[in-house]
Design an enzyme around this catalytic site. Structure first.
Site, mmCIF file in Angstrom:
data_model
loop_
_atom_site.group_PDB
_atom_site.id
_atom_site.type_symbol
_atom_site.label_atom_id
_atom_site.label_comp_id
_atom_site.label_asym_id
_atom_site.label_seq_id
_atom_site.Cartn_x
_atom_site.Cartn_y
_atom_site.Cartn_z
ATOM 1 N N CYS A 38 -14.306 3.862 -27.480
ATOM 2 C CA CYS A 38 -15.606 4.446 -27.783
ATOM 3 C C CYS A 38 -16.340 4.907 -26.543
ATOM 4 O O CYS A 38 -17.459 4.465 -26.275
ATOM 5 C CB CYS A 38 -16.427 3.438 -28.571
ATOM 6 N N PRO A 83 4.979 -4.678 -0.832
ATOM 7 C CA PRO A 83 4.846 -3.545 -1.755
ATOM 8 C C PRO A 83 4.716 -4.006 -3.212
ATOM 9 O O PRO A 83 5.439 -4.903 -3.650
ATOM 10 C CB PRO A 83 6.171 -2.803 -1.570
ATOM 11 N N GLY A 84 3.798 -3.412 -3.924
ATOM 12 C CA GLY A 84 3.685 -3.683 -5.358
ATOM 13 C C GLY A 84 3.939 -2.391 -6.110
ATOM 14 O O GLY A 84 4.975 -2.184 -6.751
ATOM 15 N N ARG A 85 2.981 -1.459 -5.956
ATOM 16 C CA ARG A 85 3.011 -0.180 -6.661
ATOM 17 C C ARG A 85 4.340 0.563 -6.476
ATOM 18 O O ARG A 85 4.901 1.093 -7.434
ATOM 19 C CB ARG A 85 1.871 0.692 -6.135
ATOM 20 N N TYR A 104 -10.730 5.060 -10.925
ATOM 21 C CA TYR A 104 -10.489 5.707 -9.629
ATOM 22 C C TYR A 104 -10.387 7.230 -9.743
ATOM 23 O O TYR A 104 -10.040 7.884 -8.756
ATOM 24 C CB TYR A 104 -9.175 5.224 -9.012
ATOM 25 N N GLY A 144 0.778 -1.233 0.000
ATOM 26 C CA GLY A 144 0.000 0.000 0.000
ATOM 27 C C GLY A 144 0.806 1.277 0.000
ATOM 28 O O GLY A 144 0.245 2.370 0.073
HETATM 29 N N1 LLP Z 1 -0.948 -6.996 -0.279
HETATM 30 C C1 LLP Z 1 -2.280 -7.191 -0.422
HETATM 31 C C2 LLP Z 1 -2.951 -8.155 0.421
HETATM 32 C C3 LLP Z 1 -2.990 -6.461 -1.373
HETATM 33 O O1 LLP Z 1 -4.276 -6.653 -1.509
HETATM 34 C C4 LLP Z 1 -2.305 -5.516 -2.184
HETATM 35 C C5 LLP Z 1 -3.012 -4.744 -3.192
HETATM 36 C C6 LLP Z 1 -0.926 -5.366 -2.017
HETATM 37 C C7 LLP Z 1 -0.281 -6.105 -1.036
HETATM 38 C C8 LLP Z 1 -0.105 -4.414 -2.836
HETATM 39 O O2 LLP Z 1 -0.502 -3.095 -2.693
HETATM 40 P P1 LLP Z 1 0.407 -1.912 -3.324
HETATM 41 O O3 LLP Z 1 1.695 -1.885 -2.555
HETATM 42 O O4 LLP Z 1 0.628 -2.228 -4.738
HETATM 43 O O5 LLP Z 1 -0.417 -0.691 -3.134
HETATM 44 N N2 LLP Z 1 -5.871 -1.665 -8.746
HETATM 45 C C9 LLP Z 1 -5.649 -0.676 -7.703
HETATM 46 C C10 LLP Z 1 -4.831 -1.217 -6.582
HETATM 47 C C11 LLP Z 1 -5.437 -2.449 -5.951
HETATM 48 C C12 LLP Z 1 -4.565 -2.985 -4.875
HETATM 49 C C13 LLP Z 1 -5.037 -4.314 -4.453
HETATM 50 N N3 LLP Z 1 -4.249 -4.900 -3.445
HETATM 51 C C14 LLP Z 1 -4.999 0.553 -8.319
HETATM 52 O O6 LLP Z 1 -4.811 0.586 -9.525
HETATM 53 O O7 LLP Z 1 -4.711 1.516 -7.624
#
Ligand code: LLP
Length: 435
Positions: A363, A294-296, A336, A251
């Site tokens: 479209c 972390p992903g994003r 979003y 997150g």
């Molecule tokens: N761990 C869990 C359990 C999660 O559900 C998520 C994201 C992450 C880690 C990674 O979160 P990050 O570090 O990437 O924020 N599609 C949305 C984001 C959905 C996130 C879902 N879960 C967007 O485009 O903003």
């Protein structure tokens, strides 16, 4: 108008050279467009790897799971392994990709609020390191499968800690009224924990919390950490079991536009570590192993999308610049209301800025890439436009809306570009159709 690149938003090895063109790790965007076509997702591989290492350093002594949902491919899995990260997957598809690419199963955490029997079986067969259980139904399902296989998988219970995260409603996950996890306040988390411990079929190693995504402030993580530690203290006093792991989820927010100001990673890491240490000391608990997901923050800023301008239309109040992609490669503005920025990528311009909306080719009038921006008034057909910070949740949420083939992903390193994911073809689009 100014063509400067905002430092937090762009991959670190993107520069604007004397000829006006953007280069990534020494390769001009024009050359990338010529070789791979547009639209194309461009990964600055050195930046991606550096961000992996920075997370490892900031969370030294903790486990860092890259959240594959942000963007996953076989090559990304290999980079993750090389950089010493673990992997968070949330479907059988992500799990299969990880395993095929050589991710050690022990280093995988498996999430999901509705994992199927087949997915849980696949996780057991592979020996996935941690399964994060999310419902009483799943506990029963996994218990049955594990017992039948003579296995005792390690699990974490996902706890809903009751925080209103300051982010978009669709990506906040720790308030009570949503689908994930077991409620702390309602007592469901304790019931799940007690059930797993008394049954003994699953090896409960710890608790998990993910408060939401695109979070800028450390406060929410710290409250979550505090609540999880106090839950651990309750588990010890009521169940006589000391849990050894706390996973605080992902997150960590990133900057998409100049006004975004997320807390730096090391500050977040420091805050989390301190709270867990303090609270454990107060409760007389041994320090657990801490994990984050972390992903994003790892892949988001390391990638940009390169588009080509196809039409330019002045409607009086603003100019509509249409690019050759749109909501099929970036659904985030439509879903979003996410804000992005863009720059002319192949050249600079001395023309004055004009109020512009960058739109896609789909479209729908909601097919917006950048809602409000000043672009040079001489922006023209054939210009390359680059949109930064598109590494996370753009390609992974891409669709074939209007039968648009999804763009390729390329990685650039040491003056050379290579394909990570090739461009879809019309044949790909039709391969599932029966005549
Ligand atoms: N761990 C869990 C359990 C999660 O559900 C998520 C994201 C992450 C880690 C990674 O979160 P990050 O570090 O990437 O924020 N599609 C949305 C984001 C959905 C996130 C879902 N879960 C967007 O485009 O903003």
């Amino acid at each position: 108008m100014s063509d400067s690149l905002e430092p937090l938003i762009w991959p670190r090895n993107v520069t604007r050279e004397a000829d006006g063109a953007l280069r990534v790790n020494g390769v001009a965007v024009g050359a990338l467009a010529a070789e791979f076509g547009t639209p194309v997702f461009v990964l600055d591989e050195d930046d991606f790897r550096a961000r992996c290492r920075e997370f490892r350093a900031a969370f030294d002594g903790m486990d860092v799971y890259y959240a594959g949902k942000a963007f996953l491919s076989m090559a990304i899995v290999r980079m993750i392994v090389e950089e010493g990260l673990r992997l968070d997957v949330c479907t059988g598809g992500e799990l299969a990709t990880a395993l095929l690419a050589g991710m050690p199963a022990e280093d995988i955490g498996f999430h999901g609020n509705n994992k199927s029997v087949a997915e849980l079986q696949a996780a057991l067969d592979a020996g996935v390191g941690r399964i994060i259980v999310d419902s009483h139904d799943e506990i029963a399902r996994l218990t049955r499968l594990a017992s039948a296989a003579g296995l005792r998988p390690k699990v974490l219970v996902r706890v809903t800690v009751g925080i209103e995260a300051h982010t978009h409603e669709y990506i906040a996950t720790a308030h009570e009224d949503q689908k994930f996890g077991f409620s702390l306040a309602g007592g469901d988390a304790m019931r799940a924990i007690a059930g797993i411990l008394s049954d003994g079929a699953l090896d409960l190693v710890g608790l998990h919390s993910h408060i939401g995504s695109q979070i800028f402030e450390p406060g929410g993580f710290e409250v979550a950490a505090k609540r999880l530690v106090s839950m651990c203290a309750r588990v010890r006093s009521e169940q006589g079991t000391v849990l050894s792991e706390l996973n605080l989820g992902g997150g960590f927010g990133i900057a998409y536009v100049a006004s975004d100001d997320p807390a730096p990673t090391d500050q977040l890491a420091c805050g989390m570590r301190k709270i867990v240490e303090q609270e454990c000391e107060l409760a007389g608990l041994p320090l657990p192993r801490i994990a984050v997901e972390p992903g994003r923050a790892i892949v988001g800023p390391a990638m940009f999308t390169l588009y080509e301008v196809g039409t330019v239309k002045d409607v009086g109040i603003r100019t509509y610049v249409s690019v050759d992609g749109g909501m099929s490669d970036n659904i985030r503005p439509a879903l979003y209301g996410a804000a992005y920025t863009a720059v002319l990528a192949g050249r600079t311009s001395t023309a004055p800025g004009a109020p512009t909306r960058v739109v896609g080719r789909h479209c729908e009038s909601g097919d917006i890439v950048v809602r409000d921006i000043e672009l040079p008034s001489d922006t023209a057909i054939g210009d390359l436009l680059a949109v930064p910070a598109t590494g996370a949740y753009c390609r992974s949420m891409a669709s074939n809306y209007n039968h648009q083939p999804r763009p390729p992903v390329i990685a650039v390193r040491d003056g050379a570009a290579r394909l990570l994911v090739r461009r879809e073809t019309f044949e790909d689009l039709l391969r599932l159709d029966e005549d």
